[in-house]
Design an enzyme around this catalytic site. Structure first.
Site, PDB file in Angstrom:
ATOM      1  N   ASN A 124      -3.821   0.657  -2.477  1.00  0.00           N
ATOM      2  CA  ASN A 124      -2.669  -0.127  -2.924  1.00  0.00           C
ATOM      3  C   ASN A 124      -1.804   0.706  -3.851  1.00  0.00           C
ATOM      4  O   ASN A 124      -2.232   1.733  -4.376  1.00  0.00           O
ATOM      5  CB  ASN A 124      -3.148  -1.364  -3.694  1.00  0.00           C
ATOM      6  CG  ASN A 124      -4.002  -2.267  -2.857  1.00  0.00           C
ATOM      7  OD1 ASN A 124      -5.029  -1.868  -2.335  1.00  0.00           O
ATOM      8  ND2 ASN A 124      -3.589  -3.509  -2.730  1.00  0.00           N
ATOM      9  N   HIS A 168       0.851  -1.190   0.000  1.00  0.00           N
ATOM     10  CA  HIS A 168       0.000   0.000   0.000  1.00  0.00           C
ATOM     11  C   HIS A 168       0.888   1.242   0.000  1.00  0.00           C
ATOM     12  O   HIS A 168       2.001   1.229   0.531  1.00  0.00           O
ATOM     13  CB  HIS A 168      -0.921  -0.004   1.215  1.00  0.00           C
ATOM     14  CG  HIS A 168      -2.059  -0.977   1.095  1.00  0.00           C
ATOM     15  ND1 HIS A 168      -3.377  -0.613   1.211  1.00  0.00           N
ATOM     16  CD2 HIS A 168      -2.073  -2.309   0.848  1.00  0.00           C
ATOM     17  CE1 HIS A 168      -4.160  -1.671   1.058  1.00  0.00           C
ATOM     18  NE2 HIS A 168      -3.382  -2.724   0.836  1.00  0.00           N
ATOM     19  N   CYS A 189      -7.646  -0.921   3.719  1.00  0.00           N
ATOM     20  CA  CYS A 189      -8.161  -1.939   4.634  1.00  0.00           C
ATOM     21  C   CYS A 189      -9.259  -1.351   5.513  1.00  0.00           C
ATOM     22  O   CYS A 189      -9.024  -0.352   6.203  1.00  0.00           O
ATOM     23  CB  CYS A 189      -7.026  -2.478   5.511  1.00  0.00           C
ATOM     24  SG  CYS A 189      -7.569  -3.661   6.761  1.00  0.00           S
TER      25      CYS A 189
END
Length: 313
Positions: A248, A208, A239
């Site tokens: 990401n 990420h 997340c």
């Protein structure tokens, strides 16, 4: 720099979509996934088989798998949290499942309502269920390079997790920088230690870009022998169980960066950028990509002096 090819797994349909605030229609998901296939990816994480109450965006996972094109040469991967998820994945005929696991107890309790090693005990019936099917199983270690609740994860923790994965017969492990806390030295150190103790394991990186370090970490991983990376078109992702977790690494940034270094990806970058621009128009608040802002290095411009001559003609 070695010119060995790498494999990039596109995870936008799962990691990218799961945290979207607005509902994405199933028709649109199917259209986007089919366009992803057309970009040349050999592995795509298409969805996760989680309970709709946990991740509402994934409630149509079964229908999505039924309706996409399913090219024969593309591995379809899905995330599964439990035995029910494994049953659904087998019924949907995915090629590979990835198990959900957090490196720290704090993140695991928030994500899976269980301590890390308790969660691993729950993997045993999933492994048993997959026996005799064509479904392959990969493991994961989320917050591998830093937990937002506990800080840096001790290397002995990683070694113990890998030991228990090995006991389950799982040696394909994704190391996830879930909250973007990694740095290149740390990536190199952890990979060297893990590869020394588990030389037969296949490690991949799921990065990420929360703090702008993802591509540097990808290069560090590549230098340590990693050839498999996850990324998300337009930088979508984050997340749901980690504070301030951004997307990401953008696929177009990762592909462009490696290709500029002479490292083959087998991905059609122009098609990726075209799709990324489309996603940016549809969901501008979610897009985060350097290539979308600046373009490719090969996108040259008319020099100022040449512009003045053209204007004076």
């Amino acid at each position: 720099m070695s010119n060995r090819p790498i494999t990039i797994t596109e995870v936008c349909p799962r990691d990218g979509f799961q945290s979207m605030p607005e509902t994405i229609p199933t028709d649109e998901k199917v259209e986007i996934i089919n366009r992803i296939f057309d970009c040349g990816f050999k592995q795509v994480e298409v969805t996760s088989f989680v309970h709709p109450k946990a991740i509402p965006q994934m409630r149509d996972a079964d229908e999505v798998l039924q309706r996409i094109n399913r090219p024969k040469d593309v591995i379809l991967r899905a995330l599964v949290p439990n035995l029910r998820g494994m049953e659904r994945a087998i019924a949907a005929k995915v090629d590979k499942v990835k198990l959900m696991l957090s490196a720290s107890d704090s993140h695991s309790l928030n994500n899976a309502n269980a301590h890390t090693f308790q969660a691993m005990e729950g993997f045993k019936p999933l492994v048993e269920r997959a026996k005799g099917t064509d479904v392959k199983i990969g493991g994961s270690i989320s917050v591998a390079f830093g937990c937002p609740y506990e800080g840096e994860v001790p290397i002995k923790r990683h070694l113990e997790i890998c030991k228990r994965y090995e006991q389950l017969g799982i040696t394909d492990i994704s190391l996830a920088d879930t909250t973007g806390m990694a740095n290149p030295f740390q990536v190199k150190r952890i990979l060297r230690e893990l590869r020394e103790h588990y030389p037969s394991f296949h490690f991949s990186l799921h990065l990420h870009n929360t703090r702008g370090m993802a591509f540097a970490n990808a290069v560090a991983g590549f230098e340590e022998g990693v050839t498999d990376f996850d990324s998300s078109i337009a930088g979508f992702g984050g997340c749901p169980y980690a504070p301030d977790a951004s997307g990401n690494i953008a696929t177009e940034d990762l592909v462009h960066g490696f290709e500029e270094m002479g490292i083959a990806t087998a991905i059609d970058l122009d098609k990726v950028i075209e799709l990324a621009k489309d996603l940016q128009e549809r969901y501008p608040a979610q897009a985060d990509s350097f290539i979308l802002k600046a373009g490719k290095c090969s996108d040259l411009h008319i020099a100022p002096s040449a512009q003045q001559k053209i204007g004076g003609q």
